[in-house]
Design a protein around this motif. Sequence first.
Motif, mmCIF file in Angstrom:
data_model
loop_
_atom_site.group_PDB
_atom_site.id
_atom_site.type_symbol
_atom_site.label_atom_id
_atom_site.label_comp_id
_atom_site.label_asym_id
_atom_site.label_seq_id
_atom_site.Cartn_x
_atom_site.Cartn_y
_atom_site.Cartn_z
ATOM 1 N N TYR A 121 0.882 -1.181 0.000
ATOM 2 C CA TYR A 121 0.000 0.000 0.000
ATOM 3 C C TYR A 121 0.912 1.220 0.000
ATOM 4 C CZ TYR A 121 -4.021 2.823 1.738
ATOM 5 O OH TYR A 121 -5.037 3.739 1.911
ATOM 6 N N LEU A 122 1.434 1.527 -1.189
ATOM 7 C CA LEU A 122 2.491 2.522 -1.316
ATOM 8 C C LEU A 122 2.169 3.529 -2.413
ATOM 9 C CD1 LEU A 122 5.612 0.190 -1.054
ATOM 10 C CD2 LEU A 122 5.167 2.132 0.450
ATOM 11 N N PRO A 123 2.731 4.729 -2.310
ATOM 12 C CA PRO A 123 2.597 5.704 -3.398
ATOM 13 C C PRO A 123 3.577 5.374 -4.519
ATOM 14 C CG PRO A 123 3.909 6.635 -1.635
ATOM 15 C CD PRO A 123 3.474 5.278 -1.163
ATOM 16 N N MET A 124 3.646 6.254 -5.495
ATOM 17 C CA MET A 124 4.531 6.047 -6.648
ATOM 18 C C MET A 124 5.956 6.439 -6.294
ATOM 19 S SD MET A 124 3.179 4.693 -9.353
ATOM 20 C CE MET A 124 3.983 5.384 -10.799
ATOM 21 N N THR A 125 6.578 5.613 -5.472
ATOM 22 C CA THR A 125 7.961 5.811 -5.056
ATOM 23 C C THR A 125 8.731 4.518 -5.319
ATOM 24 O OG1 THR A 125 7.386 5.143 -2.792
ATOM 25 C CG2 THR A 125 7.357 7.513 -3.294
ATOM 26 N N PRO A 126 10.063 4.576 -5.348
ATOM 27 C CA PRO A 126 10.850 3.366 -5.653
ATOM 28 C C PRO A 126 10.566 2.198 -4.728
ATOM 29 C CG PRO A 126 12.227 5.318 -5.818
ATOM 30 C CD PRO A 126 10.918 5.778 -5.241
ATOM 31 N N GLY A 148 -3.985 5.126 -0.871
ATOM 32 C CA GLY A 148 -5.041 6.087 -0.617
ATOM 33 C C GLY A 148 -6.430 5.495 -0.670
ATOM 34 N N PHE A 149 -6.565 4.195 -1.021
ATOM 35 C CA PHE A 149 -7.877 3.556 -0.974
ATOM 36 C C PHE A 149 -8.473 3.740 0.413
ATOM 37 C CE2 PHE A 149 -8.733 -0.055 -4.236
ATOM 38 C CZ PHE A 149 -8.999 0.894 -5.193
ATOM 39 N N ALA A 150 -9.772 3.910 0.469
ATOM 40 C CA ALA A 150 -10.470 4.104 1.742
ATOM 41 C C ALA A 150 -10.331 2.856 2.615
ATOM 42 C CB ALA A 150 -11.936 4.411 1.480
ATOM 43 N N ALA A 151 -10.513 3.062 3.928
ATOM 44 C CA ALA A 151 -10.294 1.990 4.894
ATOM 45 C C ALA A 151 -11.171 0.773 4.623
ATOM 46 C CB ALA A 151 -10.530 2.514 6.305
ATOM 47 N N ASN A 152 -12.428 0.987 4.278
ATOM 48 C CA ASN A 152 -13.319 -0.143 4.042
ATOM 49 C C ASN A 152 -12.826 -0.993 2.874
ATOM 50 O OD1 ASN A 152 -16.093 -1.501 4.433
ATOM 51 N ND2 ASN A 152 -16.081 -0.981 2.262
ATOM 52 N N GLU A 153 -12.434 -0.338 1.781
ATOM 53 C CA GLU A 153 -11.957 -1.076 0.615
ATOM 54 C C GLU A 153 -10.644 -1.794 0.917
ATOM 55 O OE1 GLU A 153 -13.739 -1.478 -2.009
ATOM 56 O OE2 GLU A 153 -15.310 -0.106 -1.343
ATOM 57 N N LEU A 154 -9.797 -1.147 1.701
ATOM 58 C CA LEU A 154 -8.537 -1.769 2.108
ATOM 59 C C LEU A 154 -8.823 -2.994 2.976
ATOM 60 C CD1 LEU A 154 -5.449 -1.675 2.231
ATOM 61 C CD2 LEU A 154 -5.642 -0.043 4.114
ATOM 62 N N ALA A 155 -9.780 -2.864 3.891
ATOM 63 C CA ALA A 155 -10.125 -3.973 4.781
ATOM 64 C C ALA A 155 -10.641 -5.177 4.005
ATOM 65 C CB ALA A 155 -11.175 -3.514 5.797
ATOM 66 N N VAL A 156 -11.491 -4.928 3.010
ATOM 67 C CA VAL A 156 -12.037 -6.019 2.202
ATOM 68 C C VAL A 156 -10.918 -6.790 1.511
ATOM 69 C CG1 VAL A 156 -13.407 -6.527 0.147
ATOM 70 C CG2 VAL A 156 -14.286 -4.941 1.862
ATOM 71 N N ARG A 157 -9.950 -6.077 0.971
ATOM 72 C CA ARG A 157 -8.858 -6.717 0.251
ATOM 73 C C ARG A 157 -7.909 -7.450 1.195
ATOM 74 N NH1 ARG A 157 -11.273 -3.068 -2.488
ATOM 75 N NH2 ARG A 157 -11.142 -2.872 -4.754
ATOM 76 N N ILE A 158 -7.679 -6.873 2.364
ATOM 77 C CA ILE A 158 -6.854 -7.552 3.368
ATOM 78 C C ILE A 158 -7.524 -8.850 3.797
ATOM 79 C CG2 ILE A 158 -6.030 -7.426 5.751
ATOM 80 C CD1 ILE A 158 -5.509 -4.428 5.263
ATOM 81 N N GLN A 159 -8.838 -8.786 4.019
ATOM 82 C CA GLN A 159 -9.530 -9.996 4.467
ATOM 83 C C GLN A 159 -9.531 -11.081 3.411
ATOM 84 O OE1 GLN A 159 -13.549 -9.535 6.026
ATOM 85 N NE2 GLN A 159 -12.822 -10.299 7.979
ATOM 86 N N ASP A 160 -9.604 -10.681 2.155
ATOM 87 C CA ASP A 160 -9.651 -11.676 1.092
ATOM 88 C C ASP A 160 -8.282 -12.311 0.860
ATOM 89 O OD1 ASP A 160 -11.468 -12.835 -1.025
ATOM 90 O OD2 ASP A 160 -9.817 -12.134 -2.285
ATOM 91 N N ALA A 161 -7.232 -11.506 0.803
ATOM 92 C CA ALA A 161 -5.889 -12.026 0.509
ATOM 93 C C ALA A 161 -5.193 -12.595 1.738
ATOM 94 C CB ALA A 161 -5.024 -10.923 -0.096
ATOM 95 N N LEU A 182 -1.231 5.809 7.261
ATOM 96 C CA LEU A 182 -1.217 4.990 8.475
ATOM 97 C C LEU A 182 -2.554 4.987 9.213
ATOM 98 C CD1 LEU A 182 2.400 5.636 9.814
ATOM 99 C CD2 LEU A 182 1.587 4.163 7.963
ATOM 100 N N PRO A 183 -3.230 6.123 9.356
ATOM 101 C CA PRO A 183 -4.564 6.073 9.983
ATOM 102 C C PRO A 183 -5.565 5.248 9.177
ATOM 103 C CG PRO A 183 -3.705 8.322 9.975
ATOM 104 C CD PRO A 183 -2.807 7.512 9.102
ATOM 105 N N ILE A 184 -5.405 5.224 7.854
ATOM 106 C CA ILE A 184 -6.314 4.430 7.015
ATOM 107 C C ILE A 184 -6.093 2.944 7.277
ATOM 108 C CG2 ILE A 184 -6.953 3.843 4.646
ATOM 109 C CD1 ILE A 184 -6.080 6.651 3.799
ATOM 110 N N ILE A 185 -4.824 2.536 7.365
ATOM 111 C CA ILE A 185 -4.516 1.134 7.642
ATOM 112 C C ILE A 185 -5.021 0.744 9.029
ATOM 113 C CG2 ILE A 185 -2.660 -0.543 7.986
ATOM 114 C CD1 ILE A 185 -1.042 1.021 5.914
ATOM 115 N N GLU A 186 -4.768 1.605 10.009
ATOM 116 C CA GLU A 186 -5.228 1.299 11.363
ATOM 117 C C GLU A 186 -6.742 1.129 11.386
ATOM 118 O OE1 GLU A 186 -4.760 3.157 15.854
ATOM 119 O OE2 GLU A 186 -5.436 4.437 14.214
#
Length: 656
Positions: A121-126, A148-161, A182-186
């Motif tokens: 879950y990273l920006p466009m950096t090396p 930058g995906f919203a927390a709910n969408e991030l949570a769905v993907r974390i739960q699936d993978a 970081l607050p989004i991940i938390e």
Amino acid sequence: MSTTTTRSYTHEYARSMEHPEEFWLEASALIEWDHAPTRALDDSAAPITRWFPDGTLNVSANALDRWVAAGRGDQVALAYDSAMTGSKRSFTYAELLHEVSLFAGVLRANGVAKGDRVAIYLPMTPEAVIAMLACARIGAVHSVIFGGFAANELAVRIQDAEPTVIVTSSGGLEPGRSVEYLPIIERALAMIVGDRSVTDAATSSISVITEDELSVETVIVRNREAVAGSAREFDGHVGVRWVDWEDELAKAEPVGPVELAATDPLYILYTSGTTGTPKGVVRDNGGYAVALAWSMANIYDVHAGDVMWTASDVGWVVGHSYIVYGPLLAGATTVLYEGKPIGTPDAGAFWRMVEEYRVKVLFSAPTAIRAIRREDPGLEHLRRYDTSSLEALFLAGERLDTETYHWINDALHCPVVDHWWQTETGWAIAANPRGIEPLPVKPGSPTVPVPGYRVAIVDGKGNPVKTGKEGNIVLELPLPPGSLPTLWGGDEKYISSYLTAFPGHYATGDSGYLDDDGYVYVMGRTDDVINVAGHRLSTGGLEEALNHHPAIAEVAVIGVKDELKGQRAAGFVTLKHGTTIDHDVLVKELVALVRETVGPVAAFRDVTVLERLPKTRSGKILRKTMRQIADGEPYKVPATIEDPTVLTALEAALRG
């Protein structure tokens, strides 16, 4: 320099259809194998198929180690340019190999083993490129989630993978603002474990579990000076270790590549715009590596030492295939750009990048070119830069309208190449194969099926339709290497999602037609076909007509409810920068254009002028959401939306 070849497209395509085993085994020689495959295709469990079933390799080693061993260690592998911070950095193949090997050691030290998932879950950096290649190096399956995906969408993907580790940054940068990750991940992790302080945790797409059941054990954080936040602030939250990237690197040992089966998964990539349980597209190691290496030479005509810049994001399939893996598998230099086509600082950003990095091939989306056209219709900025290195501009992601094609093609000294593909296919379905035989361009068409893809047009019952008649675009099975072998979570979901509607074929979900020369025309998604008083009309055809108006920058046509006709076509347009025109005059002229090119059967009369069209961050216009708003239906703000305030403006315009 372009390669000299006596091959013809017709010969290569026929060979891929008639002798696929021979064709793809020959292509597999573009990759260095630990054990070279003796078979190309395993179709014993059809419609599920696997490519190069007895081959073993490591994609990270093919992208890095092989080029260092071949004496190309001092060549630039990755050139990073941030228009957001003004910072630039280049990594040679030797330097990138060192960074990737070291971060692979970080992952291993944090318990990541072959087959484990790592969410990136990273920006466009090396660090994004480094983390992806490090996962590939140790056989971990990465799942890149758009920063930058919203927390709910991030949570769905974390739960699936179910990743064991999340690799992230303190945040990303957008023009005029920063996004703290970081607050989004938390918040996402709190949703998963049912933290009652998270008010919207009760969502149907998340199954609440206990902290002990949470798959995530560690979050690795790369701090950015421009964005607040550090691992120390969150360490221990929801029972997860939060550690600093630099601290972990300081104590890591470099790790070599592990031998993997060609059929082992390389990554999971979730399709954009999903609702409920997302579809996780699985990509294998061997088939993907072969397809990308073949495409770099034969579609893009990019080879070792060339420079390719793909102006996309690593969160999308284009970024996976042609920012990270494709160019490095070809031994080329890839450019990583953190910025926009306009506004960072102006509409000359793309041309500045081409000049500075001597880009041979630029790959972008039509929406980026339309944005430049809107801001700089006379291409004044283009004349400020030396773009003589550019040999081709490739566009994909949305239909390339003929007006935009002619505008940019007339301005550049090089060919503009439309091509069509999907997240699921991983690489082009239809393209102009510049490395085999550049074919005549037909504006509005992405040219011809790529070797390996048998494209057909069928009606709703699966019956072939006549040449020139629009229908459902399907791909005959088996799909070629590089395409998804399955979805994460099981073959049944893959079969029901893609292989059931038209037995023996993969349903693309797109509509279009083939002409007498075998050229493909993609007119839009099948749900974008509208029915006006019994007449089926393609929104793509209507948009094509509207785009011919000289005042129009961008256009979207949707079908809205109509009590009399069932549906009627409604057009939404933006104007070129500095253009003023009376609304009634504009509507009259646009209606006349549609009558002239499509016919009175379209009954077109509704036009709304907007400041901006609602789009995803990859540039796709959110037509379904627009249709829901226009019909007064409840809608969900898509996770991939670029700017949610555009939807509010759309609602206000429709009410007005």
